[in-house]
Write a protein that holds these residues in place. Structure first.
Motif, PDB file in Angstrom:
ATOM      1  N   LEU A   9     124.237  59.447 119.207  1.00 21.78           N
ATOM      2  CA  LEU A   9     124.238  58.121 118.589  1.00 21.78           C
ATOM      3  C   LEU A   9     123.277  57.135 119.249  1.00 21.78           C
ATOM      4  CD1 LEU A   9     128.020  57.554 117.784  1.00 21.78           C
ATOM      5  CD2 LEU A   9     126.183  58.345 116.286  1.00 21.78           C
ATOM      6  N   TYR A  50     113.936  66.327 107.580  1.00 22.57           N
ATOM      7  CA  TYR A  50     113.242  65.051 107.577  1.00 22.57           C
ATOM      8  C   TYR A  50     113.665  64.191 108.761  1.00 22.57           C
ATOM      9  CZ  TYR A  50     112.779  66.197 102.569  1.00 22.57           C
ATOM     10  OH  TYR A  50     112.530  66.815 101.377  1.00 22.57           O
ATOM     11  N   TYR A  68     113.788  60.038 109.241  1.00 21.14           N
ATOM     12  CA  TYR A  68     113.629  58.703 108.676  1.00 21.14           C
ATOM     13  C   TYR A  68     113.831  57.669 109.779  1.00 21.14           C
ATOM     14  CZ  TYR A  68     113.842  60.215 103.768  1.00 21.14           C
ATOM     15  OH  TYR A  68     113.583  60.781 102.544  1.00 21.14           O
ATOM     16  N   GLN A  76     114.823  53.536 110.398  1.00 23.19           N
ATOM     17  CA  GLN A  76     115.367  52.327 109.796  1.00 23.19           C
ATOM     18  C   GLN A  76     115.265  51.195 110.799  1.00 23.19           C
ATOM     19  OE1 GLN A  76     119.605  52.110 109.007  1.00 23.19           O
ATOM     20  NE2 GLN A  76     119.261  50.864 107.205  1.00 23.19           N
ATOM     21  N   GLY A 134     117.804  45.528 109.336  1.00 18.14           N
ATOM     22  CA  GLY A 134     117.815  44.825 108.059  1.00 18.14           C
ATOM     23  C   GLY A 134     116.938  45.433 106.986  1.00 18.14           C
ATOM     24  N   ALA A 135     116.410  46.618 107.227  1.00 17.91           N
ATOM     25  CA  ALA A 135     115.488  47.238 106.268  1.00 17.91           C
ATOM     26  C   ALA A 135     116.035  48.552 105.737  1.00 17.91           C
ATOM     27  CB  ALA A 135     114.126  47.461 106.925  1.00 17.91           C
ATOM     28  N   GLY A 136     115.372  49.081 104.719  1.00 23.73           N
ATOM     29  CA  GLY A 136     115.721  50.393 104.193  1.00 23.73           C
ATOM     30  C   GLY A 136     115.161  51.492 105.066  1.00 23.73           C
ATOM     31  N   LEU A 137     115.269  52.712 104.583  1.00 21.46           N
ATOM     32  CA  LEU A 137     114.791  53.863 105.346  1.00 21.46           C
ATOM     33  C   LEU A 137     113.344  54.169 104.996  1.00 21.46           C
ATOM     34  CD1 LEU A 137     117.941  54.190 105.499  1.00 21.46           C
ATOM     35  CD2 LEU A 137     117.500  56.637 105.731  1.00 21.46           C
ATOM     36  N   LEU A 180     110.388  57.109 105.469  1.00 20.89           N
ATOM     37  CA  LEU A 180     110.143  58.486 105.879  1.00 20.89           C
ATOM     38  C   LEU A 180     109.077  58.520 106.958  1.00 20.89           C
ATOM     39  CD1 LEU A 180     110.639  61.528 105.398  1.00 20.89           C
ATOM     40  CD2 LEU A 180     108.712  61.467 103.817  1.00 20.89           C
ATOM     41  N   ILE A 216     116.788  52.747 114.219  1.00 25.56           N
ATOM     42  CA  ILE A 216     117.713  53.877 114.042  1.00 25.56           C
ATOM     43  C   ILE A 216     116.927  55.010 113.391  1.00 25.56           C
ATOM     44  CG2 ILE A 216     119.875  54.692 113.048  1.00 25.56           C
ATOM     45  CD1 ILE A 216     120.787  51.799 112.851  1.00 25.56           C
ATOM     46  N   PHE A 239     117.127  58.699 111.579  1.00 26.53           N
ATOM     47  CA  PHE A 239     118.022  59.602 110.881  1.00 26.53           C
ATOM     48  C   PHE A 239     117.354  60.956 110.665  1.00 26.53           C
ATOM     49  CE2 PHE A 239     121.483  56.875 109.644  1.00 26.53           C
ATOM     50  CZ  PHE A 239     120.923  55.602 109.614  1.00 26.53           C
ATOM     51  N   PHE A 289     122.488  63.524 105.495  1.00 24.43           N
ATOM     52  CA  PHE A 289     122.010  62.754 106.636  1.00 24.43           C
ATOM     53  C   PHE A 289     122.921  62.924 107.840  1.00 24.43           C
ATOM     54  CE2 PHE A 289     118.623  59.990 105.134  1.00 24.43           C
ATOM     55  CZ  PHE A 289     118.756  60.062 103.762  1.00 24.43           C
ATOM     56  N   GLY A 290     122.311  62.826 109.012  1.00 25.47           N
ATOM     57  CA  GLY A 290     123.077  62.649 110.226  1.00 25.47           C
ATOM     58  C   GLY A 290     123.494  61.184 110.352  1.00 25.47           C
ATOM     59  N   ALA A 291     124.279  60.882 111.397  1.00 28.70           N
ATOM     60  CA  ALA A 291     124.813  59.520 111.570  1.00 28.70           C
ATOM     61  C   ALA A 291     123.766  58.543 112.078  1.00 28.70           C
ATOM     62  CB  ALA A 291     126.001  59.550 112.520  1.00 28.70           C
ATOM     63  N   GLY A 292     122.639  59.054 112.562  1.00 26.88           N
ATOM     64  CA  GLY A 292     121.585  58.176 113.049  1.00 26.88           C
ATOM     65  C   GLY A 292     121.641  57.993 114.556  1.00 26.88           C
TER      66      GLY A 292
END
Lengths: 114, 111
Positions: B8, B33, B35, B37, B40-43, B45, B86, B88, B101-104
């Motif tokens: 984590l 993959y 990713y 993050q 406050g933003a999206g993911l 790649l 973060i 992922f 996905f994993g938990a990040g």
């Protein structure tokens, strides 16, 4: 291209209220999906669509409805919001299902249900 | 269902290398993959690797895949403060649209 857009950015609901999270993409992607992100759990797939008129359930579909009347739009509906639906919601789109196709993510909608 | 696991948290000093690890259980995983993050933003790649590859390098990023152990890692060379985010890990089977996905892993870069 705007890419994948989501509205609203933030939303607070009371238990039992309904609302629709909007998602749109301008890349002519066939595949669209909704994920929710919760701390320590990564992203979980709620619903997805492989083209206009076709939708299917993901890992956590209960409490959510979707429709895909156009290629561009894929709204997510909460019919009766519950505190367990407090989360960050992401919409994603891609060209196809196969290959190393990239999924493009929207900026997310942060939803709080009181 | 498929399981993807990651540690984590990771703290790294600026300029050092970061290594983020991921394990997965689905032996039919075809694409893996990474990713990123930002707050406050999206993911976004970062990179991906096909299951018949062992390694992929892209500028400061190196992805290593051990298919036998179902272990994936992401190495970031010369880690910068802008790398705080973060990360992922995700996997997908061939012709399978759905990503697992994993938990990040939250990476914090300290001066």
């Amino acid at each position: 291209n705007a890419g994948v857009t989501q509205t609203p950015k933030f939303q607070v609901l009371k238990t039992g209220q309904s609302m629709t999270l909007q998602c749109a993409q301008d890349m002519n992607h066939e595949y669209m999906s909704w994920y929710r992100q919760d701390p320590g759990m990564g992203l979980r797939l709620i619903h997805y669509s492989v083209g206009a008129g076709i939708t299917d359930q993901g890992e956590v579909p209960n409490g959510y409805n979707v429709s895909r009347s156009t290629t561009e739009d894929f709204p997510l509906r909460l019919l009766s919001a519950a505190p367990s639906q407090t989360s960050v919601y992401f919409c994603a789109s891609s060209w196809t299902s196969g290959g190393a196709d990239t999924q493009y993510f929207g900026p997310g909608t942060r939803l709080t249900v009181l | 269902g498929e399981d993807v696991e990651q540690s984590l948290f990771l703290s790294v000093r600026e300029g050092d290398s970061s290594v983020i690890n991921c394990t997965y259980t689905d032996s039919s995983s075809t694409y893996l993959y990474w990713y990123k993050q930002e707050p406050g933003a999206g993911l976004q790649l970062l990179t991906y690797i096909f299951s018949n590859m062992d390694m992929k390098q892209d500028q400061r990023l190196t992805v290593l895949l051990n298919k036998k152990d179902k272990h994936l890692s992401l190495r970031i060379a010369d880690t910068q403060t802008g790398d705080s985010a973060i990360y992922f890990c995700a996997e997908r089977g061939f012709n399978d649209y759905k990503l697992s996905f994993g938990a990040g892993t939250t990476v914090t870069v300290r001066a």
